[in-house]
Each structure stands twice: as C-alpha cells, then as structure tokens.
Design a protein around this motif. Structure first.
Motif, PDB file in Angstrom:
ATOM      1  N   ALA A   6      -6.154   0.246   4.578  1.00 55.43           N
ATOM      2  CA  ALA A   6      -4.778   0.457   3.528  1.00 55.43           C
ATOM      3  C   ALA A   6      -4.181  -0.657   3.353  1.00 55.43           C
ATOM      4  O   ALA A   6      -3.167  -0.532   4.215  1.00 55.43           O
ATOM      5  CB  ALA A   6      -4.522   1.761   3.929  1.00 55.43           C
TER       6      ALA A   6
ATOM      7  N   ASN B 146       0.378  -1.327   0.109  1.00 57.14           N
ATOM      8  CA  ASN B 146      -0.078  -0.169   0.195  1.00 57.14           C
ATOM      9  C   ASN B 146       0.551   0.950   0.279  1.00 57.14           C
ATOM     10  O   ASN B 146       1.738   1.766   0.925  1.00 57.14           O
ATOM     11  CB  ASN B 146      -0.478   0.072   1.232  1.00 57.14           C
ATOM     12  CG  ASN B 146      -2.110   0.793   1.647  1.00 57.14           C
ATOM     13  OD1 ASN B 146      -1.631   2.057   1.586  1.00 57.14           O
ATOM     14  ND2 ASN B 146      -2.747   0.657   1.168  1.00 57.14           N
TER      15      ASN B 146
ATOM     16  N   THR C 115     -11.761   4.447   4.472  1.00 60.08           N
ATOM     17  CA  THR C 115     -11.276   5.188   3.226  1.00 60.08           C
ATOM     18  C   THR C 115     -12.634   5.782   2.539  1.00 60.08           C
ATOM     19  O   THR C 115     -13.690   5.040   2.219  1.00 60.08           O
ATOM     20  CB  THR C 115     -10.188   4.305   2.484  1.00 60.08           C
ATOM     21  OG1 THR C 115     -11.488   2.654   2.177  1.00 60.08           O
ATOM     22  CG2 THR C 115      -9.054   3.726   3.146  1.00 60.08           C
TER      23      THR C 115
ATOM     24  N   ASN D  52       0.632  -1.704   8.533  1.00 62.27           N
ATOM     25  CA  ASN D  52      -0.426  -0.677   7.547  1.00 62.27           C
ATOM     26  C   ASN D  52      -1.737  -1.058   8.921  1.00 62.27           C
ATOM     27  O   ASN D  52      -1.960  -1.046  10.127  1.00 62.27           O
ATOM     28  CB  ASN D  52      -0.420  -1.036   6.385  1.00 62.27           C
ATOM     29  CG  ASN D  52      -0.880  -2.201   6.803  1.00 62.27           C
ATOM     30  OD1 ASN D  52      -1.478  -3.078   7.552  1.00 62.27           O
ATOM     31  ND2 ASN D  52      -0.971  -2.696   5.480  1.00 62.27           N
TER      32      ASN D  52
ATOM     33  N   GLU E 121     -11.831   2.654  11.336  1.00 63.97           N
ATOM     34  CA  GLU E 121     -11.559   2.780  10.065  1.00 63.97           C
ATOM     35  C   GLU E 121     -12.736   3.610   8.892  1.00 63.97           C
ATOM     36  O   GLU E 121     -12.909   1.685   8.654  1.00 63.97           O
ATOM     37  CB  GLU E 121      -9.690   2.570   9.554  1.00 63.97           C
ATOM     38  CG  GLU E 121      -8.932   2.437  11.275  1.00 63.97           C
ATOM     39  CD  GLU E 121      -7.949   1.281  11.254  1.00 63.97           C
ATOM     40  OE1 GLU E 121      -7.986   1.073  10.048  1.00 63.97           O
ATOM     41  OE2 GLU E 121      -6.916   1.324  11.728  1.00 63.97           O
TER      42      GLU E 121
ATOM     43  N   LEU F  22       0.388   4.122   1.051  1.00 63.86           N
ATOM     44  CA  LEU F  22       0.732   5.153   2.439  1.00 63.86           C
ATOM     45  C   LEU F  22       1.630   4.284   3.446  1.00 63.86           C
ATOM     46  O   LEU F  22       1.573   5.459   3.918  1.00 63.86           O
ATOM     47  CB  LEU F  22      -0.224   5.411   2.792  1.00 63.86           C
ATOM     48  CG  LEU F  22      -2.167   5.788   2.177  1.00 63.86           C
ATOM     49  CD1 LEU F  22      -3.320   5.838   2.452  1.00 63.86           C
ATOM     50  CD2 LEU F  22      -1.430   7.366   1.719  1.00 63.86           C
TER      51      LEU F  22
ATOM     52  N   THR G 120     -13.255   7.259  -2.074  1.00 62.25           N
ATOM     53  CA  THR G 120     -12.810   7.450  -2.897  1.00 62.25           C
ATOM     54  C   THR G 120     -13.760   8.362  -3.659  1.00 62.25           C
ATOM     55  O   THR G 120     -15.005   8.298  -4.071  1.00 62.25           O
ATOM     56  CB  THR G 120     -12.705   5.896  -3.722  1.00 62.25           C
ATOM     57  OG1 THR G 120     -11.891   5.255  -3.142  1.00 62.25           O
ATOM     58  CG2 THR G 120     -11.779   7.085  -5.034  1.00 62.25           C
TER      59      THR G 120
END
Length: 438
Positions: free
Chosen positions: A210, A196, A420, A206, A418, A198, A422
């Motif tokens: 991610a 990943n 993410t 990680n 957590e 990041l 997009t």
C-alpha cells in the motif's frame, strides 16, 4: 462524487498536387480538455481539484517523383502537450499535506522530428526506401520543487525493403529497421505525492503493498530499436495469410518501482511507488493472421459464393528486462500469447450483415522488480453486431460487447509476503448507432 469535463477536438488537412511530379500535404490537429471534480473518498476525506490538458500537432510532407524509379519525400512532425492541475485533499477539513494541497503542478512535452527518405523501385520485384530521421523530445515539470527539464535527441537511418515473389502478383516479403522514441505520460512527470488511502496518518509507516505514489520530473523517453520481417500471401479470391516477426531493443525502459524513502510529507520513512528509467529490455514476437472468404479457406465445407468472411490471428511474445532475474521478467502488460477468431456474414436477400469475434488471453505473471511481481488472470471478450442498411445514406448498427462476461483479477505480491488483490466484475455492454450521411 461529482465533476464536470469539457473536451474540444479539431483536425485540418490540406493536400495539393503542385505539378505532375510534386505533392504537398499539411496537417494540423488540436485537443483541449478541462475538468473539475469534488468527491468524498470516505466520510472524512474530501478531494477537490481541476485539471487542463492541451495538445497541438502539426506535420507536413513534400513528395517529388524523380524519373520512373524514385520518389523523394521530406517532412516534419511537431507535437506539444501540456497538463496543469491543482488538487486539495482534506481530512475533517484539515489539509492532508499542507505543503502540496492547492499548489499548481504542471508538465510539458515538446517533440520535433525531421525526416528525408527516398522510395526506390529497384526492379519489378524489389523496392526499398532509405531515409534519415532526426527526433528531439523535451520534457518540463514544475510544482513542489525546482523546475525540472530533460532533453533527448536521436538521429538514425531508416531502412525498409519489399520483395515481390512474382512481379505480377501480390505475394511479398517486407523487412524494416527503425528507431523511435516513446515520451512518458504527462501524469508520470508530476511530482505531486499521493497518500495511500489505507494509511493516511503520515506519522505512521505504510506497507509495500500500500505505497504512496509520486511522479518523476526527471523521466527520460524510452528509445526502441526494432527489426520487423513479414510475409504476405494472397489467394486468387482476395483471401490473405501473413506471418511476421519482430525484435525490439529498448533503452531507458520506464517502470514504477516501490522503495522505502525518507519523504518531506511524513515524519517516518514511507514506501513510495515512483516511475523511473528502470532498465534495458528486449522483446521478440511472432504474429500470424488470416482472413478471407470461407469458401477459399474451407472449400469442402462452404460454397465459394457464400458471403461468409473468416478471420483469425495468433500471437506469441517473449521479452526480458535486464535488471530483473527470470523467470517471468517480461515487459509490463505483454502476455505470453493471445488469439482471436471472428466472422462476418451478409444475407443475400436482405440488407443485413452480422458478425462476431472472440479474443482470448491466458493468465500470466510479470516479475516487475527483484522483490515485486504481478499476477493477472485470463481474459476473454466475445463481441457481436448486426448492421442493417436502409439505404446508401442511412444504416443502423446494434452491438453487444463482452457477451458471457468473465470476471478477472490481478494480484501484486512481494517477497516479504505482503500482497494486494484487485477483482473486476465483467459486464456486457450494448450499443446502437444510427448513421445518416448527408
């Protein structure tokens, strides 16, 4: 980022009527592509690689009329797919994963199918075809570890039934029972890990949101058993209305799952997303469609001679993945419903046709595992075109796709908190196509 891609496609088809009662059909298709790329992900990280994909298909069919009621068919389908790739990722000139960088990885899929079927006119209203199909899929993967091989076979009867409400009419009911394989994508079979971007320091962990990524050479194909039923109604002027339903049962469903793993490329456990044969699943749907002249559907609004064609569809879907608790434990990318509207109009005095269509899908959530979900926003697509026929051999088509674009977004979130997100900015695309027939 820079790269080069080359693509080559070819198809051949040969048909021959051996006699008044026998036909033979042969098809051959091939595709080859290769590419090389060189790009900087960040100022320090460079990715260099190349890949080659090859695909070859060959099929044949023999048909024979037996009397006035039977048509016997026998045939085969062959397919070979192969992918080979190398990739090197460096950080400040140092290989990111020395164990894997620059090493060749490859995957192959071979599929063979044989079938025998009899199309039988039972009566002026009833017809059916009964058959037997045997299918075999073999997958191979190499690179990074011991070569992996998986072999799957299925032999199943096929049943299709058609009933005409009127022997002289076109209205009918269709029903079918089938089983079919779906092979995994070649990329999903490659065991090459991807770090990943990041969390490139492999001495540190990680997060779930991610993860690193790695293919699974041991993936098996999905096996689907399906029942389909549909009713088609035709009006006097050619307009058509249909309503159909289906039910699917899927074994060895493939889905990417994120887990915390001890891996060879890191000194600490890392979260890794890997495609696996996750579960069994069931899917049910209802699909409605109508199309035809506006004068037939709306006689009080449009004249029967108006050259305006309308089309519309509405689809409803439900599914359940057995290994995940509900709600929202649906199949990936299966929206709860969708709708489409469209029209085409031909000007009588001019060789000009225009048309437009609108497609809409609502936002929805998919619970992918017990701890991971994906939320997707609504989507909308408005397309339009104009077609001018200069002559029988030359025409110009101008189009605009995704007019009044709608921005979309997707969010993956975990029970740990957590997530993410997009976001995709919608854009309108324009095109012009001049066609000349020699």
């Amino acid at each position: 980022f820079q790269g080069r891609w080359q693509n080559l496609n070819g198809n051949l088809q040969w048909n021959r009527r051996v006699s008044d009662t026998q036909r033979v059909e042969l098809k051959l298709g091939g595709r080859a592509s290769k590419g090389r790329f060189d790009g900087l992900t960040t100022t320090q990280r460079r990715t260099v690689g190349d890949n080659r994909d090859r695909n070859l298909t060959q099929s044949g069919k023999y048909g024979r009329f037996i009397g006035e009621a039977h048509t016997l068919s026998a045939g085969w389908e062959l397919e070979w797919r192969r992918r080979d790739e190398t990739r090197t990722i460096t950080e400040n000139g140092v290989p990111q994963l020395p164990e894997f960088e620059g090493q060749p990885f490859g995957a192959r899929i071979a599929r063979q199918a044989l079938y025998l079927q009899d199309e039988w006119e039972l009566s002026p209203q009833w017809s059916t075809y009964l058959g037997l199909r045997s299918e075999r899929i073999e997958t191979r993967s190499q690179g990074g570890a011991e070569p992996a091989r998986n072999l799957s076979r299925v032999t199943t009867p096929l049943v299709h039934l058609t009933y005409k409400l009127d022997p002289k009419g076109r209205d009918l009911v269709r029903a079918s029972l089938t089983r079919s394989y779906k092979a995994p994508e070649l990329n999903a079979l490659l065991a090459r890990p991807g770090i990943n971007g990041l969390f490139t320091d492999t001495t540190r962990p990680n997060t779930e949101a991610a993860p690193d990524r790695r293919g699974n050479p041991g993936l098996k194909p999905e096996l689907a058993t399906g029942l389909d039923i549909a009713f088609e109604r035709y009006l006097a002027g050619g307009a058509m209305f249909s309503i159909g339903g289906f039910h699917r049962s899927v074994d060895d469903l493939v889905r990417s799952v994120t887990t915390l793993q001890t891996v060879s490329w890191a000194s600490v456990p890392r979260y890794v997303s890997t495609p696996v044969n996750f579960s069994k699943a069931r899917s049910t749907g209802l699909e409605l469609e109508l199309k035809g002249r506006a004068g037939e559907w709306l006689p009080g609004v449009f004249d029967a001679r108006t050259a305006l064609n309308l089309r519309a569809s509405l689809n409803w879907y439900r599914s359940r993945v057995a290994a995940v608790d509900g709600p929202d434990n649906r199949l990936d990318n299966q929206q709860p419903w969708s709708g489409n509207l469209g029209f085409d109009y031909r000007f009588g005095a001019l060789p000009l046709s225009v048309g437009a269509s609108l497609a809409y899908t609502p936002g929805y959530v998919t619970r992918q595992t017990q701890v991971q979900s994906l939320a997707q926003t609504r989507s909308r697509a408005l397309d339009a075109f104009a077609l001018w026929n200069f002559s029988r051999s030359m025409s110009l088509r101008v189009s605009a796709n995704n007019i009044a674009p709608l921005d979309t977004a997707s969010r993956t979130f975990f029970e740990s908190g957590e997530s993410t997100r997009t976001e995709r900015e919608g854009r309108t695309f324009y095109g012009a196509n001049l066609e000349i027939k020699l």
